[in-house]
Design a protein around this motif. Structure first.
Motif, PDB file in Angstrom:
ATOM      1  N   ASP A 118     -29.437   2.728 -40.501  1.00 49.89           N
ATOM      2  CA  ASP A 118     -29.470   3.925 -41.347  1.00 49.89           C
ATOM      3  C   ASP A 118     -29.565   3.562 -42.825  1.00 49.89           C
ATOM      4  O   ASP A 118     -30.288   4.201 -43.603  1.00 49.89           O
ATOM      5  CB  ASP A 118     -28.250   4.813 -41.085  1.00 49.89           C
ATOM      6  CG  ASP A 118     -26.923   4.079 -41.194  1.00 49.89           C
ATOM      7  OD1 ASP A 118     -26.915   2.826 -41.266  1.00 49.89           O
ATOM      8  OD2 ASP A 118     -25.870   4.755 -41.201  1.00 49.89           O
TER       9      ASP A 118
ATOM     10  N   LYS B 269     -33.107   2.287 -43.638  1.00 51.23           N
ATOM     11  CA  LYS B 269     -34.014   3.434 -43.846  1.00 51.23           C
ATOM     12  C   LYS B 269     -33.867   4.003 -45.252  1.00 51.23           C
ATOM     13  O   LYS B 269     -34.851   4.287 -45.932  1.00 51.23           O
ATOM     14  CB  LYS B 269     -33.713   4.549 -42.827  1.00 51.23           C
ATOM     15  CG  LYS B 269     -34.216   4.283 -41.436  1.00 51.23           C
ATOM     16  CD  LYS B 269     -33.840   5.447 -40.508  1.00 51.23           C
ATOM     17  CE  LYS B 269     -34.095   5.081 -39.053  1.00 51.23           C
ATOM     18  NZ  LYS B 269     -33.602   6.078 -38.103  1.00 51.23           N
ATOM     19  N   GLU B 270     -32.616   4.177 -45.663  1.00 49.64           N
ATOM     20  CA  GLU B 270     -32.336   4.770 -46.984  1.00 49.64           C
ATOM     21  C   GLU B 270     -32.857   3.887 -48.106  1.00 49.64           C
ATOM     22  O   GLU B 270     -33.454   4.362 -49.076  1.00 49.64           O
ATOM     23  CB  GLU B 270     -30.827   4.995 -47.128  1.00 49.64           C
ATOM     24  CG  GLU B 270     -30.416   5.960 -48.211  1.00 49.64           C
ATOM     25  CD  GLU B 270     -30.917   7.374 -47.984  1.00 49.64           C
ATOM     26  OE1 GLU B 270     -31.218   8.044 -48.996  1.00 49.64           O
ATOM     27  OE2 GLU B 270     -31.033   7.822 -46.827  1.00 49.64           O
TER      28      GLU B 270
ATOM     29  N   LYS C 249     -36.635   4.023 -48.216  1.00 51.10           N
ATOM     30  CA  LYS C 249     -37.041   5.315 -48.770  1.00 51.10           C
ATOM     31  C   LYS C 249     -36.995   5.270 -50.301  1.00 51.10           C
ATOM     32  O   LYS C 249     -37.706   5.991 -50.986  1.00 51.10           O
ATOM     33  CB  LYS C 249     -36.088   6.390 -48.243  1.00 51.10           C
ATOM     34  CG  LYS C 249     -36.630   7.802 -48.263  1.00 51.10           C
ATOM     35  CD  LYS C 249     -35.791   8.722 -47.360  1.00 51.10           C
ATOM     36  CE  LYS C 249     -34.464   9.057 -48.013  1.00 51.10           C
ATOM     37  NZ  LYS C 249     -33.626   9.927 -47.172  1.00 51.10           N
TER      38      LYS C 249
ATOM     39  N   GLU D  13     -37.812  -0.534 -37.912  1.00 54.41           N
ATOM     40  CA  GLU D  13     -37.869   0.186 -39.191  1.00 54.41           C
ATOM     41  C   GLU D  13     -38.616  -0.633 -40.245  1.00 54.41           C
ATOM     42  O   GLU D  13     -39.430  -0.102 -41.006  1.00 54.41           O
ATOM     43  CB  GLU D  13     -36.444   0.497 -39.663  1.00 54.41           C
ATOM     44  CG  GLU D  13     -36.333   1.572 -40.711  1.00 54.41           C
ATOM     45  CD  GLU D  13     -36.906   2.905 -40.275  1.00 54.41           C
ATOM     46  OE1 GLU D  13     -37.588   3.537 -41.116  1.00 54.41           O
ATOM     47  OE2 GLU D  13     -36.721   3.315 -39.113  1.00 54.41           O
TER      48      GLU D  13
ATOM     49  N   LYS E 285     -42.313  -0.688 -39.463  1.00 51.49           N
ATOM     50  CA  LYS E 285     -42.895   0.622 -39.785  1.00 51.49           C
ATOM     51  C   LYS E 285     -43.217   0.723 -41.284  1.00 51.49           C
ATOM     52  O   LYS E 285     -44.038   1.518 -41.708  1.00 51.49           O
ATOM     53  CB  LYS E 285     -41.888   1.721 -39.414  1.00 51.49           C
ATOM     54  CG  LYS E 285     -42.448   2.715 -38.424  1.00 51.49           C
ATOM     55  CD  LYS E 285     -41.549   3.928 -38.162  1.00 51.49           C
ATOM     56  CE  LYS E 285     -40.077   3.723 -38.259  1.00 51.49           C
ATOM     57  NZ  LYS E 285     -39.292   4.875 -37.780  1.00 51.49           N
ATOM     58  N   ASN E 286     -42.488  -0.062 -42.080  1.00 57.27           N
ATOM     59  CA  ASN E 286     -42.634   0.001 -43.536  1.00 57.27           C
ATOM     60  C   ASN E 286     -43.409  -1.194 -44.104  1.00 57.27           C
ATOM     61  O   ASN E 286     -43.173  -1.638 -45.227  1.00 57.27           O
ATOM     62  CB  ASN E 286     -41.253   0.109 -44.188  1.00 57.27           C
ATOM     63  CG  ASN E 286     -40.694   1.510 -44.091  1.00 57.27           C
ATOM     64  OD1 ASN E 286     -40.897   2.333 -44.969  1.00 57.27           O
ATOM     65  ND2 ASN E 286     -39.983   1.791 -42.998  1.00 57.27           N
TER      66      ASN E 286
END
Length: 392
Positions: free
Chosen positions: A249, A252-253, A256, A286, A289-290
């Motif tokens: 989590d 992800k943050e 972002k 994750e 994906k980035n």
């Protein structure tokens, strides 16, 4: 005139004798010990009686056999939350700034232990709000470390310096972020703390919160413009630390908020390498994906695929292969993922690598092949698989 001189002389003699008598009026070691114990236990009557008899002894030292800790009665009372004793001692001119052997004042002890009313009393009596212990701790740092939000608020109301750092460079914000006290982090941020201050090892509040998985603190810090790409002295960033610890989590943050997905530590390891070697599949997904570099290398030339082949994480192997990992990449020693997996006897990983066209006869710098590694370690099932795939 002679008569006047006589009177003056008598007055001086009387004053001198009185001074000697008064100076001699000191408590015994036993009386002092009883006084200290009363202060610790909150026995106001015993403490009052002592100070009536010895009014100038509010700061008397403990007997020599016990005084090496440097405690004063005020520090003891503040530590044990004895408010009435604290008031009594302050009325009797106790030194509000006295320190024990570690450099802690009564205010630091009250803050550390969450004694709000005592804190207020000490501040009212001009206690030094930014006094430091020997290791650089202040009342605010101690309160932040132990989660005492009301103490923090009171200290901030009284203009405590929010940016003081301990000898190791840790600030109140860093320690609160590390410990997971979101409400304290918010208070400190309201008071214009330096959000990107670094400890001696280069860590920041964001790195500390990312390490321990405190997503709400991470969000709060990012909302207040924390620098997401600061790296510690060893090169680790918040993203790398979160990836290493499996906090998907937080990963992800951070992504972002434009975390550099391909930044490396001093040893060349990236977030993807760190997540892969620790088996955190969700973090790996994750990062992939980035647009992380699936073939990024550490200082030894090892890619994530080679590193994960050292461990039994077949799901991560599949994810890396699916994302275009170079199955035949070699380290600086010429080692491939297939050699690593074969030497460790990881059957499923070997199968996946072979399915993705791993070179079964590639050699490392000493001429060893995957077959040689598997044979030497006695992994017979792997040997069969390799031979069936054309290993020589």
């Amino acid at each position: 005139m002679t008569q006047i001189r006589k009177v003056v002389c008598l007055i001086f003699i009387f004053a001198f004798i009185s001074g000697i008598i008064f100076a001699a009026k000191k408590p015994s070691a036993d009386e002092t010990l009883v006084f200290y114990r009363a202060c610790a236990a909150g026995d106001t009557k015993v403490a009052e009686d002592f100070l009536k008899q010895y009014p100038d002894c509010a700061d008397i030292e403990l007997p020599s056999s016990e005084k090496e800790n440097g405690l004063t009665a005020l520090i003891v009372a503040s530590q044990y939350d004895r408010l009435e004793i604290v008031k009594l001692l302050l009325k009797n001119k106790a030194d509000v700034s006295a320190k024990e052997r570690n450099g802690c004042t009564a205010l630091i002890f009250a803050s550390q232990n969450g004694h709000l009313e005592i804190l207020k009393e000490l501040l009212k009596n001009k206690s030094k709000i930014n006094a430091k212990s020997n290791n650089g701790c202040t009342a605010l740092i101690q309160a932040s470390q132990n989660g005492h939000i009301e103490i923090v608020k009171e200290l901030l109301r009284n203009k405590a310096n929010v940016n003081i750092q301990r000898n190791d460079g840790i600030s109140a914000l860093m320690i609160a972020s590390y410990a997971g006290y979101t409400d304290i982090v918010k208070e400190l941020l309201k008071s214009k703390t330096d959000i990107d201050a670094k400890s001696n090892n280069g860590s920041t509040a964001l790195i500390q919160a990312s390490q321990n998985g405190y997503i709400e603190i991470v969000k709060e810090l990012l909302k207040n413009k924390a620098n997401v790409n600061i790296q510690r002295n060893d090169g680790a960033s918040a993203l790398m630390i979160a990836s290493y610890n499996g906090h998907a989590d937080i990963v992800k943050e951070l992504l972002k908020n434009k975390a550099n997905v391909n930044a490396k530590k001093n040893d060349g390891k990236s977030a993807l390498i760190l997540a892969s070697e620790n088996g955190y599949t969700e973090v790996v997904k994750e990062l992939l994906k980035n647009n992380t570099d699936v073939n990024i290398r550490d200082n030894m030339g090892w890619t994530p695929l080679m590193i994960v082949s050292q461990y039994d994480f077949p799901e991560i192997t599949k994810e890396l292969l699916k994302s275009g990992a170079d199955v035949n990449a070699k380290s600086t020693d010429g080692v491939t993922a297939l050699m690593v997996a074969s030497g460790n006897g990881y059957i499923e990983t070997v199968k996946d690598l072979l399915k993705n066209d791993a070179d079964v006869n590639a050699k490392q710098k000493h001429g060893w092949t995957a077959l040689k590694f598997a044979s030497e370690k006695g992994h017979t099932e792997v040997v069969k698989l390799l031979k069936a795939a054309g290993a020589k």
